[in-house]
Design an enzyme around this catalytic site. Structure first.
Site, PDB file in Angstrom:
ATOM      1  N   LYS A   8       0.837  -1.218   0.000  1.00  0.00           N
ATOM      2  CA  LYS A   8       0.000   0.000   0.000  1.00  0.00           C
ATOM      3  C   LYS A   8       0.859   1.249   0.000  1.00  0.00           C
ATOM      4  CE  LYS A   8       0.896   1.322   4.471  1.00  0.00           C
ATOM      5  NZ  LYS A   8       1.747   2.470   4.817  1.00  0.00           N
ATOM      6  N   ASP A 134      -1.919  -1.868  10.314  1.00  0.00           N
ATOM      7  CA  ASP A 134      -2.011  -1.739   8.853  1.00  0.00           C
ATOM      8  C   ASP A 134      -2.575  -2.977   8.163  1.00  0.00           C
ATOM      9  OD1 ASP A 134      -1.180   0.793   8.356  1.00  0.00           O
ATOM     10  OD2 ASP A 134       0.910   0.283   7.963  1.00  0.00           O
TER      11      ASP A 134
HETATM   12  O1  C5P Z   1       0.554  -1.338  14.744  1.00  0.00           O
HETATM   13  P1  C5P Z   1       1.968  -1.493  14.329  1.00  0.00           P
HETATM   14  O2  C5P Z   1       2.640  -2.674  14.929  1.00  0.00           O
HETATM   15  O3  C5P Z   1       2.153  -1.402  12.842  1.00  0.00           O
HETATM   16  O4  C5P Z   1       2.719  -0.193  14.910  1.00  0.00           O
HETATM   17  C1  C5P Z   1       4.097  -0.127  15.108  1.00  0.00           C
HETATM   18  C2  C5P Z   1       4.421   1.041  16.040  1.00  0.00           C
HETATM   19  O5  C5P Z   1       4.121   2.294  15.418  1.00  0.00           O
HETATM   20  C3  C5P Z   1       3.603   1.050  17.319  1.00  0.00           C
HETATM   21  O6  C5P Z   1       4.221   0.299  18.310  1.00  0.00           O
HETATM   22  C4  C5P Z   1       3.549   2.528  17.684  1.00  0.00           C
HETATM   23  O7  C5P Z   1       4.721   2.933  18.341  1.00  0.00           O
HETATM   24  C5  C5P Z   1       3.550   3.217  16.323  1.00  0.00           C
HETATM   25  N1  C5P Z   1       2.174   3.580  15.871  1.00  0.00           N
HETATM   26  C6  C5P Z   1       1.536   4.659  16.463  1.00  0.00           C
HETATM   27  N2  C5P Z   1       0.272   4.986  16.027  1.00  0.00           N
HETATM   28  C7  C5P Z   1      -0.338   4.290  15.050  1.00  0.00           C
HETATM   29  C8  C5P Z   1       0.295   3.188  14.451  1.00  0.00           C
HETATM   30  C9  C5P Z   1       1.572   2.859  14.883  1.00  0.00           C
HETATM   31  O8  C5P Z   1       2.077   5.324  17.346  1.00  0.00           O
HETATM   32  N3  C5P Z   1      -1.560   4.649  14.663  1.00  0.00           N
END
Ligand code: C5P
Length: 286
Positions: A8, A134
């Protein structure tokens, strides 16, 4: 079972504030693109979940989201059959393209069929949310979607546009967590509440108007990305100078994409970057 696992781009990524759970509240427009990994799901005689992948940076063990997904489904549904998940990687890893998240979504959709679990879209989305922000986008079979919350609250957008991009992924490591951590404190994040980049973009996207879409591209993580990797500003500027309608980071970077007017235009821009950057792709909406 052979599956296509797409990547994406984020055409807009507005950060609205920091939440109590540590995540950031987002408003983003996702575009599914035709840069894809290929995933084969091969049933096993034992009950193990194995990952086969030649890419050195793809974890082969329980750190890989696809393993977590498969093991959770085995547990929840009492599945005794194991699976070998063979990943043929084309999407750059840790690049802001959600390659790993897309793989997790693809395996979730694939195992739902392979193991006859009968999970509905809503149930699949709930599983997806529990593994990352995501993943959910890829559960909906849509080219464009609005993402809210952590990025996991998905509203498919009924838009027919087919966009052409030149995607450049510099060979630098960028960690999502580190990029988000560099954002200013919650009180200073009000900027994007005033400027609603999603609603600026949508009318142009509905009309498939590249020049308007190009001007509307926006990513609130840009300053944080550039504070970690100032040299990426040069790449952005070069893509603009090469005649792109707009240039933007995807997700938390380091991938940068240029919006082109057509496939031919994208090819022309790509030709100017091939020699200097290892990973340059012409991609379009899938
Ligand atoms: O959800 P995911 O594992 O992809 O997110 C990785 C990191 O990115 C999270 O641990 C967080 O620190 C940050 N993040 C965030 N806000 C979001 C998505 C991700 O702060 N909406």
């Amino acid at each position: 079972m052979i599956l296509r696992s797409p990547a994406k781009l984020n055409l807009v990524l507005d950060v609205l504030g920091k939440r109590k759970d540590g995540f950031h509240e987002l408003r983003t427009v996702f575009e599914r693109i035709d840069l894809c990994d290929r995933i084969a799901l091969v049933p096993r005689k034992d009950d193990l979940v194995k990952v086969v992948c030649r890419h050195p940076h793809v974890p082969k063990g329980p750190k890989n989201l696809v393993v977590k997904v498969a093991q959770r489904l085995q547990e929840d549904f009492g599945i005794k059959q194991g699976v070998t998940i063979a990943i043929d990687k084309n999407i750059p890893v840790a690049a802001g393209l959600a390659g790993g998240s897309g793989n997790a979504a693809t395996v979730l959709l694939g195992l739902n069929r392979l193991w006859h679990l009968g999970l509905s879209r809503k149930q699949l989305a709930a599983y997806a949310d529990s593994f990352g922000s995501d993943i959910t986008f890829f559960i909906y079979n849509t080219s464009f979607a609005l993402g809210q919350g952590r990025g996991e609250r998905i509203k498919p957008l009924p838009v027919r546009a087919k966009l052409w991009h030149v995607l450049v992924t510099p060979k630098v490591k960028m960690y999502t967590k580190e990029v988000f951590a560099r954002l200013p404190a919650a009180g200073n994040l009000k900027l994007t509440i005033k400027k609603d980049n999603v609603n600026i973009l949508l009318p142009y996207l509905r009309r498939n108007a590249p020049s308007g879409i190009g001007r509307a591209l926006a990513n609130d993580l840009e300053a944080a990305i550039l504070s970690l990797r100032p040299e990426l500003a040069v790449l952005k500027r070069k893509l603009s100078d090469a005649g792109a309608c707009g240039v933007c980071f995807s997700g938390s970077g380091p991938s940068v994409f240029a919006l082109a007017r057509s496939k031919g235009h994208a090819g022309q821009i790509k030709a100017r970057f091939d020699r200097r950057y290892a990973q340059v792709f012409v991609v379009s909406t899938l």
